[in-house]
Design a protein around this motif. Sequence first.
Motif, mmCIF file in Angstrom:
data_model
loop_
_atom_site.group_PDB
_atom_site.id
_atom_site.type_symbol
_atom_site.label_atom_id
_atom_site.label_comp_id
_atom_site.label_asym_id
_atom_site.label_seq_id
_atom_site.Cartn_x
_atom_site.Cartn_y
_atom_site.Cartn_z
ATOM 1 N N ASN A 186 43.950 -68.997 -143.279
ATOM 2 C CA ASN A 186 44.381 -67.894 -144.132
ATOM 3 C C ASN A 186 43.801 -68.018 -145.542
ATOM 4 N N TYR A 187 43.868 -69.215 -146.098
ATOM 5 C CA TYR A 187 43.291 -69.417 -147.427
ATOM 6 C C TYR A 187 41.779 -69.165 -147.415
ATOM 7 N N THR A 201 44.793 -77.924 -149.212
ATOM 8 C CA THR A 201 45.765 -77.971 -148.113
ATOM 9 C C THR A 201 45.430 -79.095 -147.152
ATOM 10 N N LYS A 247 41.715 -73.804 -152.303
ATOM 11 C CA LYS A 247 43.056 -73.949 -151.730
ATOM 12 C C LYS A 247 42.994 -74.491 -150.304
ATOM 13 N N ALA A 248 41.974 -74.074 -149.549
ATOM 14 C CA ALA A 248 41.816 -74.569 -148.178
ATOM 15 C C ALA A 248 41.596 -76.084 -148.189
ATOM 16 N N ALA A 253 49.620 -63.552 -146.201
ATOM 17 C CA ALA A 253 48.160 -63.674 -146.296
ATOM 18 C C ALA A 253 47.472 -62.356 -145.974
ATOM 19 N N GLY A 255 41.572 -65.047 -147.402
ATOM 20 C CA GLY A 255 41.609 -64.894 -148.852
ATOM 21 C C GLY A 255 40.352 -65.310 -149.582
ATOM 22 N N ASP A 291 51.595 -69.806 -151.796
ATOM 23 C CA ASP A 291 51.798 -71.058 -152.539
ATOM 24 C C ASP A 291 53.288 -71.369 -152.679
ATOM 25 N N PHE A 330 48.708 -64.390 -152.120
ATOM 26 C CA PHE A 330 48.514 -65.834 -152.010
ATOM 27 C C PHE A 330 49.351 -66.638 -153.007
ATOM 28 N N HIS A 337 39.772 -68.256 -150.556
ATOM 29 C CA HIS A 337 40.182 -69.260 -151.537
ATOM 30 C C HIS A 337 39.838 -70.647 -150.983
ATOM 31 N N PHE A 376 44.102 -65.070 -157.589
ATOM 32 C CA PHE A 376 45.193 -64.818 -156.656
ATOM 33 C C PHE A 376 45.897 -63.519 -157.012
ATOM 34 N N HIS A 405 47.367 -60.332 -148.776
ATOM 35 C CA HIS A 405 46.683 -61.012 -149.889
ATOM 36 C C HIS A 405 47.652 -61.409 -151.007
#
Length: 391
Positions: free
Chosen positions: A123-124, A137, A133-134, A89, A128, A98, A94, A130, A23, A92
């Motif tokens: 966005n994640y 979420t 993280k997606a 986002a 990104g 969070d 991130f 990531h 991140f 970037h």
Amino acid sequence: MISRSTKFLTHPILQSLTQNPSFSTLPSPSSQIPKKLHHKDWLSPNEVLQVFTALQDPNSVLTALDHYSKRKDYKPNEALYTLIIDKLARAHLFDAVDNVMNRIKSERKCRLSDDFFRSVIKNYGNVGGHIKKAIQTLYDMPSFGCWPTVKTFNFVLHLLVSTKMFDVVHQVYLMAPQLGVEIDACCLNIMIKGLCESGKLDSALQVLDEFPQQKCEPNALTFSTLMHGLCVNGKVDEAFGLLKRMENEGIEPDSVTFNILIAGLRKQKRYDEGIELLEQMKLKGCAPNPASYQEVLYCLLDAERFVEAKQFMIRMVSKRVGPSFVSYKQLIQGLCKENRVEDLDWVLRQMMRQGFAPKMGMWRQIIRSVFSKKSDHYCVSYEETIDDLIT
């Protein structure tokens, strides 16, 4: 058959993922706070949106949000959170995303919709990269008071298939009951695509049998995905077996279905069958699309039937279907190889009318072919030859 699990939402796959997202380090916040946030006048929700929209430096977003949260009129809504997270986002930032998500969970100032969380997941995942993280979420949505719809659930499955995280796709799929998601045909189609792309064709075919159990009906996309997987693995006859099953179940094959089969036949050098299938699809009431004609043209070119290929290309152009640059290149190479200079003129002119420019290597082949046709009793310069070809 795909089974279901009753595990908690804190699923172990989140620890087993090998990806370690780096991140962005949260930069020091800007000391500049928009003047409107210093005013004592009450700010409407639209005015607050305008303030945050006008922020040029994404590093100042959190500082502005902190300042806004100390005002008596602090009343964030979904539109504001969406705007803030999108800004962060795109930059970037991130870690800052969070931070905002944690603030939302702790403050619980407003109800958030499934659309909001799908945007955060995009966005994640898409912006990104990531993926962990997606997924987190998606799993966290109930703790925010919002249960995911099948649309958001399927988006995460598709994200995992597109990033080739096939083992994780299956594990997320198993979490559908705990997330209150009712499986639909789109979800099963994504599972089939993932299994086909990972080479697990038998499992993909088993998913087809699971449609009735999930009270879903397969569609043309379901069968086309399976046929593509079979054809890529050289099982063209099995793909045609699915075509029969598809028609028996009253599902109309579309042009994509037939294009996959033509490409499969071409791969096995069964060129005549591929060419014939173009006519068969018309008899079945399915109109060919540009890709259908292009696949048949490739069949003729691969079979080195270059004169037929030229005639078919003329037919394509008459239907306002533009052949690909690769097919022009193959046809020119073939005609040059057979010294069919008289057929080159139309191909070159049409190629350039379509906006393609022959490259130097193609010109060399053409000139060599033209010279081999010239009489030994006179000379012709390269310039004259090129002029004859392009004028």
